[in-house]
Design an enzyme around this catalytic site. Structure first.
Site, PDB file in Angstrom:
ATOM      1  CG  HIS A 114      -2.178  -0.731   1.036  1.00  0.00           C
ATOM      2  ND1 HIS A 114      -3.342  -0.444   1.715  1.00  0.00           N
ATOM      3  CD2 HIS A 114      -2.468  -1.764   0.216  1.00  0.00           C
ATOM      4  CE1 HIS A 114      -4.298  -1.274   1.322  1.00  0.00           C
ATOM      5  NE2 HIS A 114      -3.795  -2.090   0.425  1.00  0.00           N
ATOM      6  N   PRO A 169      -3.724   0.029  18.957  1.00  0.00           N
ATOM      7  CG  PRO A 169      -5.754  -0.968  18.415  1.00  0.00           C
ATOM      8  CD  PRO A 169      -4.984  -0.416  19.571  1.00  0.00           C
ATOM      9  CE1 TYR A 229      -0.830   3.742   9.748  1.00  0.00           C
ATOM     10  CE2 TYR A 229       0.250   2.781   7.822  1.00  0.00           C
ATOM     11  CZ  TYR A 229      -0.790   2.790   8.739  1.00  0.00           C
ATOM     12  OH  TYR A 229      -1.776   1.846   8.656  1.00  0.00           O
TER      13      TYR A 229
HETATM   14  C1  PHB Z   1      -5.997  -4.361  10.838  1.00  0.00           C
HETATM   15  O1  PHB Z   1      -6.406  -5.219  11.636  1.00  0.00           O
HETATM   16  O2  PHB Z   1      -6.063  -4.547   9.611  1.00  0.00           O
HETATM   17  C2  PHB Z   1      -5.411  -3.091  11.332  1.00  0.00           C
HETATM   18  C3  PHB Z   1      -5.439  -2.777  12.685  1.00  0.00           C
HETATM   19  C4  PHB Z   1      -4.894  -1.583  13.117  1.00  0.00           C
HETATM   20  C5  PHB Z   1      -4.361  -0.705  12.206  1.00  0.00           C
HETATM   21  C6  PHB Z   1      -4.319  -1.018  10.863  1.00  0.00           C
HETATM   22  C7  PHB Z   1      -4.845  -2.222  10.422  1.00  0.00           C
HETATM   23  O3  PHB Z   1      -3.855   0.482  12.618  1.00  0.00           O
END
Ligand code: PHB
Ligand code: APR
Length: 389
Positions: A72, A292, A384
C-alpha cells in the site's frame, strides 16, 4: 548446556527471534503455553512496515507474504467531511505491506518446522532461574513431566501476561502506562474492502477503521465503550454504526455481509524498562504495548528481535558483549518513538467520553493542519511506514 537460547513464548517475537538465531547457527528451544492452533486462531492487525517486510525476507519467512501481501502506497485519514490522503510513496519513498499478522505467525511456524527447532506447546509453570549467573536455566512442565533446560541466554517473548517481565525485581523496573477509556470492536467479513486503501475515520460519533486482508476479506473496527461486549452488537448494528462514521462517499460503497469474527480489544500504552536483566532479555509485548491506532504492535516486536539477534550472535559466537549491553537502550529509543506516535494517533482520532468542546475542536484543527501542511503529512507518513532500525 542444553541449548544456547531458551525462548519463552511462541508468538511472532519468539518465532522470529528463533528463526534469525537458527539461521546464524545458534540453537534455540521455544516454550509456548498454548497450542499451536490457539496461537494461530488469534486475529491481529494487518500492516507490516517495510523494514519488517525486509526482516521477514531475511529470516527466510517472506515468500508467501510477497505472493499474497498487498503493498500500500498510502492511507486516508478522515474527520467527518474532511479527508486527507497520506501518500507514503511520495512523502517518504517507501510503502507498507497489508498482510495479516496471523499469516506471518503461520509462516514463521512453517519456517521453524523446516529447520526442526524444538517447540514445546502447552507448557505450564515456566520458571526462569539464575539469570544473574553465566548459566541460567528455565524449568517447565510438559505432558505432566517437569523439565529443566540450561542455556546461555533467555529471551522473554511471552507477551503482556507472561512471566519473564516479573523476573526483574520491581525496584529495578520502571513501568509507564496509559489505559484509554474505550475499546475497538473488530469485525471480519468475506466482503470486498470499502476502499483500496485503509481509512482511519475520526468522527463526532467516535473512531472507525476500514482495513482489509485481501480483495475479498475486509476488517473493520469501531470505537466502543469499554463496558460493551461483542454480543451487544448485531452485525446490522455494527454496519450501521460504521457507515455513520466513515466518509460519506466510502459509506455509500460499503458492502456488508455476515461477520466471521467479532471481538473487542481494549486500548493501552505500556512500557517496562529496562529490557535486560542479567542474561534475560524482554522482547515485544512482554515489554511494551501500543494501542492499535498506528499498527505498531508487531512492527515494534520485529525491531526488538532484529536488535536482539544482532546482539546475541556476536555474544555467542565471539564472546563480544557490546551488543547485549546496548540492547535495552537501542530498542527503547525506537519503542518510545512508536509509543509517542500511536498515542498521538489515538488522541487525534478518538472521542473521549466527557471531553469538552475544546478537545473536539483541536482534533478538527489537527486534520485541517494535515490537509494544509505537507510537512505534517510527511511527519505522519515517516512514522507510519516505520522509523529506520
Ligand atoms: C488491521 O487489523 O487490519 C489493522 C489494525 C490496526 C491498524 C491497521 C490495520 O492500525
Ligand atoms: N510460558 C510460555 N508461553 C507464554 C507464557 C508463559 N508463561 N505466557 C505467555 N506465553 C505465550 C502466549 O501464549 C503467546 O503465544 O507467549 C506468546 C506471546 O505472544 P504475543 O502476545 O503475540 O506477543 P509477541 O510475540 O511479542 O507479539 C508482538 O505481535 O501480533 C502482534 O499484537 C501482537 O503486538 C503483538 C505483537
Amino acid at each position: 548446556m542444553d541449548t544456547e537460547v531458551v525462548i519463552i513464548g511462541g508468538g511472532p517475537s519468539g518465532l522470529l527471534l528463533s528463526q534469525l538465531l537458527n539461521r546464524n547457527g545458534i540453537a534455540t528451544v521455544i516454550l509456548e503455553r498454548s497450542s499451536r492452533a490457539h496461537v494461530l486462531s488469534r486475529i491481529r492487525a494487518g500492516i507490516i512496515e517495510w523494514g519488517a517486510v525486509e526482516t521477514f525476507r531475511e529470516a527466510g519467512a517472506g515468500a508467501r507474504m510477497d505472493r499474497e501481501g498487498i503493498p500500500h502506497n498510502g492511507c486516508v485519514l478522515s474527520h467527518d467531511a474532511l479527508a486527507v490522503r497520506i501518500d507514503f510513496e511520495e512523502l517518504t519513498g517507501r510503502k507498507v505491506m497489508v498482510y495479516g499478522q496471523t499469516e506471518i505467525t503461520a509462516d514463521l511456524y512453517a519456517a521453524q518446522d523446516a529447520i526442526g527447532t524444538p517447540i514445546f506447546h502447552d507448557v505450564d509453570d515456566v520458571v526462569i532461574e539464575d539469570v544473574l549467573t553465566s548459566r541460567p536455566a528455565v524449568s517447565f512442565t510438559v505432558d505432566g513431566e517437569r523439565r529443566r533446560l540450561e542455556c546461555a541466554f533467555v529471551a522473554g517473548c511471552d507477551g503482556f501476561h507472561g512471566v519473564s517481565r516479573q523476573v526483574i525485581p520491581a525496584e529495578k523496573r520502571r513501568e509507564f502506562e496509559r489505559i484509554y477509556p474505550f475499546g475497538w470492536l473488530g469485525l471480519l467479513a468475506h466482503t470486498p474492502p470499502v476502499h483500496e486503501e485503509l481509512i482511519y475515520a475520526g468522527s463526532e460519533r467516535g473512531f472507525a477503521l476500514a482495513s482489509m486482508r485481501s480483495q475479498t476479506l475486509s476488517r473493520y473496527y469501531i470505537q466502543v465503550p469499554l463496558a460493551d461486549r461483542p454480543d451487544d452488537w448485531s452485525d446490522a448494528a455494527f454496519w450501521e454504526e460504521l457507515k455513520r462514521r466513515l466518509p460519506a462517499a466510502a459509506a455509500q460503497q460499503l458492502v456488508t455481509g455476515p461477520s466471521i469474527e467479532k471481538s473487542i480489544a481494549p486500548l493501552r500504552s505500556f512500557v517496562s524498562e529496562p529490557l535486560r536483566y542479567g542474561r534475560l532479555f524482554l522482547v515485544g509485548d512482554a515489554a511494551h504495548i501500543v494501542p492499535p491506532t498506528g499498527a505498531k504492535g508487531l512492527n515494534l516486536a520485529v525491531s526488538d528481535v532484529f536488535y536482539l539477534a544482532e546482539a546475541l550472535v556476536p555474544a555467542l559466537k565471539h564472546q563480544a558483549s557490546a551488543g547485549i549491553d546496548g540492547y535495552s537502550a537501542r530498542a527503547l529509543a525506537r519503542i518510545w518513538n512508536a509509543m509517542r506516535f500511536s498515542w498521538q494517533m489515538t488522541l487525534m482520532l478518538h472521542r473521549f467520553d466527557g471531553e469538552d468542546s475544546f478537545a473536539a475542536a483541536m482534533r478538527k484543527a489537527t486534520f485541517m493542519h494535515l490537509q494544509r501542511s505537507e510537512t505534517a503529512r510527511r511527519d505522519l507518513a515517516e512514522n507510519y511506514i516505520g522509523l529506520p532500525y
